[in-house]
Enzyme design. Structure first.
Site, short mmCIF file in Angstrom:
data_model
loop_
_atom_site.label_atom_id
_atom_site.label_comp_id
_atom_site.label_asym_id
_atom_site.label_seq_id
_atom_site.Cartn_x
_atom_site.Cartn_y
_atom_site.Cartn_z
N CYS A 10 0.86 -1.18 0.00
CA CYS A 10 0.00 0.00 0.00
C CYS A 10 0.91 1.24 0.00
O CYS A 10 2.02 1.17 -0.52
CB CYS A 10 -0.93 -0.03 1.21
SG CYS A 10 -0.05 -0.01 2.78
N GLN A 11 0.46 2.31 0.57
CA GLN A 11 1.26 3.54 0.59
C GLN A 11 2.29 3.54 1.71
O GLN A 11 3.43 3.92 1.50
CB GLN A 11 0.35 4.76 0.73
CG GLN A 11 1.07 6.10 0.61
CD GLN A 11 1.61 6.35 -0.79
OE1 GLN A 11 1.03 5.93 -1.78
NE2 GLN A 11 2.74 7.02 -0.87
#
Length: 137
Positions: free
Chosen positions: A101-102
């Site tokens: 993800c981020q």
């Protein structure tokens, strides 16, 4: 001599053991290992960020499946998965299914969810897209 656990004591112990393993999260992959797997073509990458986040940039070759729909996606029939994501559905036995993800939290959740569904090769790229971006420059 160690005490023998029976009944509710055993259940309580097993509950704690399972909770601790779940909290520890899924196994991780480092940036150097991810690069090596990518170079060898031995990894399937899953970007579990929102469609908007992934559209702004992702790791090349990653398939975007937002974490909010991952559980249902991994439970689809292969033909439905192919039709929805234009990609082959991973198998339970497949190695090196890497989720990211981020920042790392959603990737860890996604990898753990996949492992709970029987995908034994699910791992989290803990450095996440943030690290990938920082190290590309």
């Amino acid at each position: 001599m160690l005490p023998v656990l029976r009944g509710s004591a055993l259940a309580l112990f097993l509950g704690f053991a399972i909770a601790a393993r779940t909290m520890a999260g899924a196994p991780t992959v480092s940036l150097p290992e991810l690069r090596s797997l990518l170079a060898a073509g031995r990894v399937r990458l899953f970007d579990v960020r929102s469609r908007e986040e992934a559209a702004a940039g992702t790791i090349p070759g990653a398939l975007n499946i937002p974490v909010s729909e991952l559980e249902s996606a991994l439970q689809m029939e292969p033909a439905a998965f192919q039709a929805r994501y234009s990609a082959q559905k991973p198998t339970l036995e497949e190695e090196n299914l890497v989720f990211f993800c981020q920042m790392g939290r959603r990737g860890s959740q996604a990898a753990q969810l996949a492992r709970n569904l029987g995908y034994t090769g699910a791992r989290n790229y803990a450095g996440a897209y943030r690290e990938w971006l920082e190290q590309q420059g």
